[in-house]
Structure formats: structure tokens, C-alpha cells
Design a protein around this motif. Structure first.
Motif, mmCIF file in Angstrom:
data_model
loop_
_atom_site.group_PDB
_atom_site.id
_atom_site.type_symbol
_atom_site.label_atom_id
_atom_site.label_comp_id
_atom_site.label_asym_id
_atom_site.label_seq_id
_atom_site.Cartn_x
_atom_site.Cartn_y
_atom_site.Cartn_z
ATOM 1 N N LEU A 63 33.911 37.619 40.271
ATOM 2 C CA LEU A 63 35.347 37.509 40.044
ATOM 3 C C LEU A 63 36.038 38.466 40.995
ATOM 4 O O LEU A 63 35.759 39.666 40.987
ATOM 5 N N LYS A 64 36.953 37.924 41.814
ATOM 6 C CA LYS A 64 37.682 38.745 42.780
ATOM 7 C C LYS A 64 39.183 38.576 42.583
ATOM 8 O O LYS A 64 39.696 37.461 42.601
ATOM 9 N N LYS A 65 39.842 39.697 42.383
ATOM 10 C CA LYS A 65 41.297 39.750 42.272
ATOM 11 C C LYS A 65 41.839 38.755 41.252
ATOM 12 O O LYS A 65 42.804 38.046 41.502
ATOM 13 N N CYS A 66 41.207 38.711 40.102
ATOM 14 C CA CYS A 66 41.663 37.861 38.997
ATOM 15 C C CYS A 66 42.538 38.708 38.082
ATOM 16 O O CYS A 66 42.116 39.099 36.990
ATOM 17 N N LYS A 89 38.329 44.266 41.907
ATOM 18 C CA LYS A 89 39.745 44.427 41.583
ATOM 19 C C LYS A 89 40.186 43.538 40.431
ATOM 20 O O LYS A 89 41.132 42.759 40.537
ATOM 21 N N CYS A 90 39.501 43.645 39.305
ATOM 22 C CA CYS A 90 39.864 42.937 38.085
ATOM 23 C C CYS A 90 40.403 43.947 37.076
ATOM 24 O O CYS A 90 40.192 45.144 37.224
ATOM 25 N N GLY A 91 41.063 43.466 36.057
ATOM 26 C CA GLY A 91 41.667 44.337 35.057
ATOM 27 C C GLY A 91 40.654 44.996 34.129
ATOM 28 O O GLY A 91 39.488 44.601 34.054
ATOM 29 N N ASP A 92 41.132 46.004 33.410
ATOM 30 C CA ASP A 92 40.272 46.771 32.492
ATOM 31 C C ASP A 92 39.614 45.897 31.434
ATOM 32 O O ASP A 92 38.459 46.106 31.083
#
Length: 124
Positions: A63-66, A89-92
Motif C-alpha cells: 500500500l503506497k500513499k493510501c 506513507k499510510c495513516g496510523d
């Protein structure tokens, strides 16, 4: 997605730059039965309603920049072939769900399972 998901020998699938219309994806059963590698990059996907039934042979998830995605379904922790989740760069909440899946995999005896985290959304 139904057409692509029904390809019998599909092992690699890359969904890049807004491949989804809308913020939800729920694959149908019997789709993606042979898929081993899945990349989802730069999408507005918020809810991904999938689990081990939808991707029974998945080995590697990237998963990239989701930035909108809320989580990876806990059902992924039950995929016996799963080896790696790679996050860029995914969310917490996505990171937390990946770590829970890692715990499940280890509990099932898959000590080789790994989660690689390359920055979180908002860190850059």
C-alpha cells in the motif's frame, strides 16, 4: 474490477492513481483466487471490505500513499500464504491494522511474516 478479478491466472495486480471510483471496494467471492501480489497506490479508497475469502493465496500486499484508507481488514490475518505487508506513507490506523495482522500470522505459526513500514502519512 469484476472483469479483472475473474481472470483465472491473475497473480499480480497493480492499482495505481485513482483506479477506484468511490471510496469503497468489496471484491466478490471467487474473484482474485490466484492473486499473489497486490499493489494499491494513490487511491481515494477509504473502506476496503475484503478478507481471506477474497484473496486466499495472497503473499504480498503493498500500500503506497493510501491516505484515505481506514484499515486493512483483520481477515487478512487468516490467509495461510501471506508473507509480507509493505506500507509507504499510510495513516496510523492502517499501520495499526497491519501490526495486528502480523500478530495473527505469528499466532498461526507463520513466524516468517513481516510488516515493513516506510514512513507514515503526514510525516513528509
Amino acid at each position: 474490477m469484476k472483469t479483472v478479478g475473474s481472470l483465472l491466472n491473475l497473480e499480480v495486480h497493480k492499482l495505481k492513481s485513482n483506479a477506484f471510483k468511490g471510496g469503497e471496494w468489496k471484491p466478490n467471492e471467487r474473484e482474485f483466487q490466484q492473486l499473489k501480489f497486490l499493489l494499491i497506490k494513490r487511491n481515494n479508497l477509504k473502506h476496503w471490505r475484503a478478507n481471506n475469502i477474497h484473496f486466499p493465496r495472497l503473499q504480498w500486499l503493498v500500500l503506497k500513499k493510501c491516505k484515505c484508507l481506514e484499515e486493512i481488514s483483520s481477515g487478512f490475518g487468516e490467509i495461510p500464504t501471506f508473507q509480507l505487508i509493505e506500507l509507504h506513507k499510510c495513516g496510523d490506523s492502517v499501520v495499526t491494522s497491519a501490526q495486528k495482522i502480523e500478530e495473527e500470522q505469528v499466532n498461526f505459526g507463520n513466524d516468517a511474516f513481516q510488516v515493513h513500514i516506510h514512513g507514515k502519512y503526514g510525516d513528509f
